[in-house]
Design a protein around this motif. Structure first.
Motif, PDB file in Angstrom:
ATOM      1  N   GLU A  91       0.796  -1.224   0.000  1.00  0.00           N
ATOM      2  CA  GLU A  91       0.000   0.000   0.000  1.00  0.00           C
ATOM      3  C   GLU A  91       0.832   1.278   0.000  1.00  0.00           C
ATOM      4  O   GLU A  91       0.536   2.236  -0.704  1.00  0.00           O
ATOM      5  CB  GLU A  91      -0.919  -0.037   1.213  1.00  0.00           C
ATOM      6  CG  GLU A  91      -2.284   0.550   0.913  1.00  0.00           C
ATOM      7  CD  GLU A  91      -3.150   0.570   2.138  1.00  0.00           C
ATOM      8  OE1 GLU A  91      -3.589  -0.515   2.539  1.00  0.00           O
ATOM      9  OE2 GLU A  91      -3.363   1.664   2.684  1.00  0.00           O
ATOM     10  N   LEU A  92       1.906   1.296   0.789  1.00  0.00           N
ATOM     11  CA  LEU A  92       2.653   2.555   0.938  1.00  0.00           C
ATOM     12  C   LEU A  92       3.281   3.029  -0.370  1.00  0.00           C
ATOM     13  O   LEU A  92       3.634   4.189  -0.509  1.00  0.00           O
ATOM     14  CB  LEU A  92       3.711   2.429   2.048  1.00  0.00           C
ATOM     15  CG  LEU A  92       4.823   1.396   1.865  1.00  0.00           C
ATOM     16  CD1 LEU A  92       6.017   2.001   1.173  1.00  0.00           C
ATOM     17  CD2 LEU A  92       5.209   0.829   3.216  1.00  0.00           C
ATOM     18  N   ARG A 150      -0.138   4.985  -2.000  1.00  0.00           N
ATOM     19  CA  ARG A 150      -0.948   6.012  -1.330  1.00  0.00           C
ATOM     20  C   ARG A 150      -0.555   7.420  -1.787  1.00  0.00           C
ATOM     21  O   ARG A 150       0.594   7.818  -1.711  1.00  0.00           O
ATOM     22  CB  ARG A 150      -0.805   5.871   0.189  1.00  0.00           C
ATOM     23  CG  ARG A 150      -2.016   6.418   0.935  1.00  0.00           C
ATOM     24  CD  ARG A 150      -1.890   6.192   2.428  1.00  0.00           C
ATOM     25  NE  ARG A 150      -1.614   4.798   2.780  1.00  0.00           N
ATOM     26  CZ  ARG A 150      -0.619   4.426   3.582  1.00  0.00           C
ATOM     27  NH1 ARG A 150       0.208   5.315   4.088  1.00  0.00           N
ATOM     28  NH2 ARG A 150      -0.430   3.154   3.871  1.00  0.00           N
ATOM     29  N   ASN A 151      -1.548   8.142  -2.332  1.00  0.00           N
ATOM     30  CA  ASN A 151      -1.375   9.544  -2.773  1.00  0.00           C
ATOM     31  C   ASN A 151      -0.304   9.724  -3.851  1.00  0.00           C
ATOM     32  O   ASN A 151       0.304  10.782  -3.939  1.00  0.00           O
ATOM     33  CB  ASN A 151      -1.048  10.457  -1.584  1.00  0.00           C
ATOM     34  CG  ASN A 151      -2.226  10.534  -0.654  1.00  0.00           C
ATOM     35  OD1 ASN A 151      -3.364  10.506  -1.111  1.00  0.00           O
ATOM     36  ND2 ASN A 151      -1.973  10.591   0.638  1.00  0.00           N
ATOM     37  N   ALA A 179      -5.437   0.747  -3.228  1.00  0.00           N
ATOM     38  CA  ALA A 179      -4.287   0.992  -2.350  1.00  0.00           C
ATOM     39  C   ALA A 179      -4.014   2.483  -2.193  1.00  0.00           C
ATOM     40  O   ALA A 179      -3.051   2.878  -1.538  1.00  0.00           O
ATOM     41  CB  ALA A 179      -3.060   0.263  -2.899  1.00  0.00           C
ATOM     42  N   GLY A 180      -4.839   3.338  -2.840  1.00  0.00           N
ATOM     43  CA  GLY A 180      -4.752   4.774  -2.570  1.00  0.00           C
ATOM     44  C   GLY A 180      -4.041   5.599  -3.632  1.00  0.00           C
ATOM     45  O   GLY A 180      -3.737   6.780  -3.400  1.00  0.00           O
TER      46      GLY A 180
END
Ligand SMILES: O=P(O)(O)OC[C@H]1O[C@H](OP(=O)(O)OP(=O)(O)O)[C@H](O)[C@@H]1O
Ligand SMILES: NC(=O)CC[C@H](N)C(=O)O
Ligand SMILES: [Mg+2]
Length: 486
Positions: free
Chosen positions: A353-354, A357-358, A384-385
């Motif tokens: 995910e990291l 994200r964004n 996952a963003g």
């Protein structure tokens, strides 16, 4: 895309063939088989399943002999039944077993001829059984009581005249040796090598050079298009061009996806070809998406990883492993049904995910065929963003069926068929989609061996290197579409 191997060695070869088949497993996951020969007797073990499932410890007791052949199957004709797994065996003349990679598009016609004229009965729907019987019939006609290289070469030249499509083959004839040959276009790969030894030189023929590496065989050469090689039991190597107008036209999809990157095919390093695919794709991305703020390049494991590294480097963008692959799930594209493929993509890949994200992420895959992988992966990136999801394919849009050993028989099953790149991007749910051009893809492969002046790129271009009748497309589509297989 099956994997084939043949060995003549100084000791029992079954365990070496077994290991070679595990190395070639990425070429076929549906069935596996080995035939060996000792004292003029052929032994055969084959079944549906992975190599590790098919062969048990008792198989080694059965598979005796210092010569043998092996096969891993990815079906493109007939069905997935056990009866159509390989090697195939025919008892006359002399006894012959065959392992075949490729696909014949005139197998139906040949089957009729074999029955009506050659008095041979074909018992399955496999094109490989047809091919074996054509060779057997021609060898019978050409040889007397003894087999000679002349007779074998003549039989291969007759196979070239009668069989149409793609074939890389290895055959074993008890008491005589191993024969290998490639169709006049050399569509499917085939290499051979030697391991020198005081007890006598040992030879191996295989779909990919990685099989040779494993057991320290030195790569001698590719079998040339149209060429046949014979390695007799007394280790004489005979080579002969058996086709009238051979022209090397290797399948470009081997370099994109099928082969392992550490293989050499027709003197081209698959690894380097994939690096060049990534570099060339980066140039297109720079032109098209100069204004986009891409934070990270993420490959879709496994096959796109090699191209992703130079692509990220050339773009000056971070490279990250945003998807982790479950190492116990095989290749999804070569699974037999769409339902199984869809389920397996999610089981196989999970997002870190990291890394999403964004961020504006650029995902790269080696190819988009049915869109099974890319569609789910883009969805996963969003979950996952990711802010924006761009998608790059190291191959051009796959728009047309393959009839040479890749199971893509129906144009309508291909996500790019009759669609523009914009429409495909929308269907996949991407914020942007970019494809390699066919010119760049072929250049990426050709730069490794300037002697190659054409590829079989039919699934991208609709130009087939053999004369495929329209009716064949209709027939194979009706027999082997996902719906028909269901
Ligand atoms: O558009 P699709 O129909 O999904 O086909 C293309 C995908 O299938 C293959 O992956 P696969 O999982 O077979 O093998 P890999 O692990 O070697 O990448 C290929 O690498 C693409 O990811
Ligand atoms: N992919 C292949 O090479 C397939 C070989 C053969 N046509 C079969 O279906 O068994
Ligand atoms: Mg993949």
């Amino acid at each position: 895309m099956c994997g084939i191997v043949g060995i003549i060695g100084n000791n029992h070869v079954a365990s070496t063939i077994y290991e070679c088949l595990t190395i070639l497993q990425h070429r076929g996951q549906d069935a596996a088989g080995i035939a060996t020969c000792q004292d003029g007797r052929l032994e055969l073990v084959k079944n549906n399943g992975l190599v590790s499932d098919v062969f048990k410890s008792e198989s080694a007791q059965i598979l005796k002999g210092n010569a043998g052949i092996g096969h891993v199957r990815y079906p493109t004709a007939g069905s997935s039944n056990y009866e159509e797994s390989q090697p195939f065996y025919v008892n006359s003349p002399f006894g012959i077993a065959l392992a075949h990679n490729g696909n014949l598009h005139n197998a139906e016609q040949l089957k009729k001829e074999l029955f009506a004229e050659d008095r041979r009965h074909i018992n399955t729907h496999s094109d490989s059984e047809v091919l074996l019987n054509v060779f057997a019939h021609e060898l019978q006609n050409a040889s007397g009581l003894m087999i000679t290289p002349e007779a074998v070469f003549h039989a291969v030249s007759r196979v070239h005249k009668r069989c149409q499509g793609a074939y890389a083959n290895v055959l074993i004839i008890p008491g005589y040796g191993i024969v290998a040959f490639r169709d006049p276009n050399g569509i499917r790969p085939l290499v051979y090598g030697v391991r020198k030894s005081a007890e006598g030189d040992e030879y191996m023929v295989a779909s990919e050079s990685i099989a040779l590496d494993l057991h320290h065989f030195e790569l001698l050469d590719d079998v040339a298009p149209g060429e046949a090689i014979i390695i007799t039991n007394d280790r004489q190597l005979h080579r002969r061009q058996c086709a009238e107008n051979p022209q090397l036209s290797p399948c470009v999809f081997e370099y994109v996806y099928f082969a392992r990157p550490d293989s050499m095919i027709d003197d081209v390093s698959v690894y380097k070809a994939r690096l060049r695919m990534g570099e060339k794709l980066a140039e297109r991305i720079k032109e098209r998406w100069a204004d986009e703020d891409i934070d990270v390049v993420i490959p879709i494991p496994e096959s796109s990883r090699t191209s992703a590294i130079p692509m990220a480097y050339s773009l000056g963008v971070k490279f990250r492993e945003g998807f982790i692959k479950n190492r116990y799930i095989g290749r999804t594209f070569i699974m037999p049904g769409q339902e199984q493929r869809i389920k397996s993509v999610r089981r196989k890949l999970n997002a870190v995910e990291l890394e999403f994200r964004n961020k504006n992420v650029l995902l790269i895959d080696d190819s988009i065929v049915r869109g099974t992988t890319s569609r789910q992966i883009i969805q996963m990136a969003r979950e996952a963003g990711a802010k924006k999801v761009f998608f790059a394919s190291a191959a051009p849009p796959v728009r047309y069926p393959n009839v040479y050993g890749i199971d893509m028989p129906v144009a309508e099953e291909l996500i790019a068929h009759n669609r523009t790149e914009e429409e495909i991007g929308e269907l996949l749910g991407a914020d942007g989609l970019i494809y390699q051009t066919l010119e760049d893809l072929e250049a990426a492969c050709m730069e490794g061996n300037p002697k190659i002046d054409r590829f079989d790129s039919s699934c991208f271009s609709n130009e087939y290197v053999t004369n495929v009748p329209k009716e064949y497309f209709a027939k194979i589509g009706a027999m082997r579409s996902d719906d028909a297989k269901q």
